[in-house]
Scaffold this motif. Sequence first.
Motif, PDB file in Angstrom:
ATOM      1  N   GLY A  71       0.802  -1.219   0.000  1.00 42.05           N
ATOM      2  CA  GLY A  71       0.000   0.000   0.000  1.00 42.05           C
ATOM      3  C   GLY A  71       0.836   1.270   0.000  1.00 42.05           C
ATOM      4  O   GLY A  71       0.306   2.369  -0.095  1.00 42.05           O
ATOM      5  N   LEU A  72       2.152   1.104   0.116  1.00 36.34           N
ATOM      6  CA  LEU A  72       3.071   2.245   0.137  1.00 36.34           C
ATOM      7  C   LEU A  72       4.042   2.224  -1.048  1.00 36.34           C
ATOM      8  O   LEU A  72       5.140   2.762  -0.966  1.00 36.34           O
ATOM      9  CB  LEU A  72       3.875   2.238   1.449  1.00 36.34           C
ATOM     10  CG  LEU A  72       3.121   2.625   2.710  1.00 36.34           C
ATOM     11  CD1 LEU A  72       3.912   2.230   3.954  1.00 36.34           C
ATOM     12  CD2 LEU A  72       2.816   4.122   2.706  1.00 36.34           C
ATOM     13  N   VAL A  73       3.647   1.612  -2.146  1.00 35.86           N
ATOM     14  CA  VAL A  73       4.532   1.468  -3.310  1.00 35.86           C
ATOM     15  C   VAL A  73       5.093   2.813  -3.768  1.00 35.86           C
ATOM     16  O   VAL A  73       6.305   2.967  -3.946  1.00 35.86           O
ATOM     17  CB  VAL A  73       3.795   0.745  -4.466  1.00 35.86           C
ATOM     18  CG1 VAL A  73       4.591   0.822  -5.755  1.00 35.86           C
ATOM     19  CG2 VAL A  73       3.500  -0.697  -4.094  1.00 35.86           C
ATOM     20  N   ASN A  74       4.242   3.805  -3.973  1.00 31.19           N
ATOM     21  CA  ASN A  74       4.705   5.109  -4.451  1.00 31.19           C
ATOM     22  C   ASN A  74       5.582   5.805  -3.425  1.00 31.19           C
ATOM     23  O   ASN A  74       6.606   6.403  -3.764  1.00 31.19           O
ATOM     24  CB  ASN A  74       3.521   6.009  -4.810  1.00 31.19           C
ATOM     25  CG  ASN A  74       2.733   5.469  -5.983  1.00 31.19           C
ATOM     26  OD1 ASN A  74       3.251   4.755  -6.824  1.00 31.19           O
ATOM     27  ND2 ASN A  74       1.453   5.801  -6.015  1.00 31.19           N
ATOM     28  N   ASN A  78       9.803   6.468  -3.846  1.00 35.34           N
ATOM     29  CA  ASN A  78      10.301   7.834  -3.962  1.00 35.34           C
ATOM     30  C   ASN A  78      11.684   7.935  -3.321  1.00 35.34           C
ATOM     31  O   ASN A  78      11.908   7.421  -2.224  1.00 35.34           O
ATOM     32  CB  ASN A  78       9.323   8.788  -3.276  1.00 35.34           C
ATOM     33  CG  ASN A  78       9.656  10.230  -3.529  1.00 35.34           C
ATOM     34  OD1 ASN A  78      10.686  10.722  -3.098  1.00 35.34           O
ATOM     35  ND2 ASN A  78       8.764  10.908  -4.239  1.00 35.34           N
ATOM     36  N   ASN A  79      12.607   8.619  -3.997  1.00 40.52           N
ATOM     37  CA  ASN A  79      13.984   8.755  -3.493  1.00 40.52           C
ATOM     38  C   ASN A  79      14.074   9.488  -2.167  1.00 40.52           C
ATOM     39  O   ASN A  79      15.052   9.338  -1.442  1.00 40.52           O
ATOM     40  CB  ASN A  79      14.872   9.431  -4.532  1.00 40.52           C
ATOM     41  CG  ASN A  79      15.196   8.502  -5.673  1.00 40.52           C
ATOM     42  OD1 ASN A  79      15.211   7.290  -5.518  1.00 40.52           O
ATOM     43  ND2 ASN A  79      15.447   9.068  -6.839  1.00 40.52           N
ATOM     44  N   SER A 108      13.179  -3.845  -4.907  1.00 34.62           N
ATOM     45  CA  SER A 108      12.593  -3.264  -6.121  1.00 34.62           C
ATOM     46  C   SER A 108      12.315  -1.773  -5.968  1.00 34.62           C
ATOM     47  O   SER A 108      12.201  -1.057  -6.955  1.00 34.62           O
ATOM     48  CB  SER A 108      11.314  -4.013  -6.513  1.00 34.62           C
ATOM     49  OG  SER A 108      10.223  -3.656  -5.680  1.00 34.62           O
ATOM     50  N   PHE A 109      12.209  -1.285  -4.726  1.00 29.76           N
ATOM     51  CA  PHE A 109      11.984   0.137  -4.462  1.00 29.76           C
ATOM     52  C   PHE A 109      13.287   0.902  -4.331  1.00 29.76           C
ATOM     53  O   PHE A 109      13.284   2.098  -4.061  1.00 29.76           O
ATOM     54  CB  PHE A 109      11.167   0.341  -3.186  1.00 29.76           C
ATOM     55  CG  PHE A 109       9.802  -0.282  -3.210  1.00 29.76           C
ATOM     56  CD1 PHE A 109       9.059  -0.368  -4.371  1.00 29.76           C
ATOM     57  CD2 PHE A 109       9.251  -0.796  -2.052  1.00 29.76           C
ATOM     58  CE1 PHE A 109       7.799  -0.936  -4.382  1.00 29.76           C
ATOM     59  CE2 PHE A 109       7.996  -1.368  -2.044  1.00 29.76           C
ATOM     60  CZ  PHE A 109       7.267  -1.438  -3.217  1.00 29.76           C
ATOM     61  N   GLY A 110      14.427   0.225  -4.473  1.00 30.63           N
ATOM     62  CA  GLY A 110      15.723   0.895  -4.402  1.00 30.63           C
ATOM     63  C   GLY A 110      16.425   0.791  -3.063  1.00 30.63           C
ATOM     64  O   GLY A 110      17.469   1.398  -2.857  1.00 30.63           O
TER      65      GLY A 110
END
Length: 133
Positions: A71-74, A78-79, A108-110
């Motif tokens: 639910g917190l993908v975005n 974010n950097n 996958s989110f960095g």
Amino acid sequence: NIALGDRNGNSKLFLGQVTGASSLTLQPKGSNNYELVKVERGDELIKNNNLPLPNIVKIDVEGYEYQVIMGLVNTLSNNNCRIICCEVHPQMLLKNTDSNKIFNLLKSFGFNVIDTYNRGTSEFHIVAQKNED
């Protein structure tokens, strides 16, 4: 009061007999004690309430870790979101979810520096961060 998850709606929050032992995933044996709670995707909660994007996220949700992260993908992609601390309860994760799925999702989110710290016999903490650019 809002629970974070991977969807919007309502869910049963099963109440444990010990403070802090409540869970959206695991009903304590012999107990029908629960509260109906509103569940919202974290990304939508932030957007709809014009909240600032967090730099650090802490998750301690007794088995619902994967759903909160989804639910917190975005937000987590974010950097500006640099660190996530997450307590993982492998024995309480929902069906078709395991610790590896959580690690892979964070990667996958960095989040490329991921440390783990054992807590008790089966739980552990993840501290993940993104390298400075």
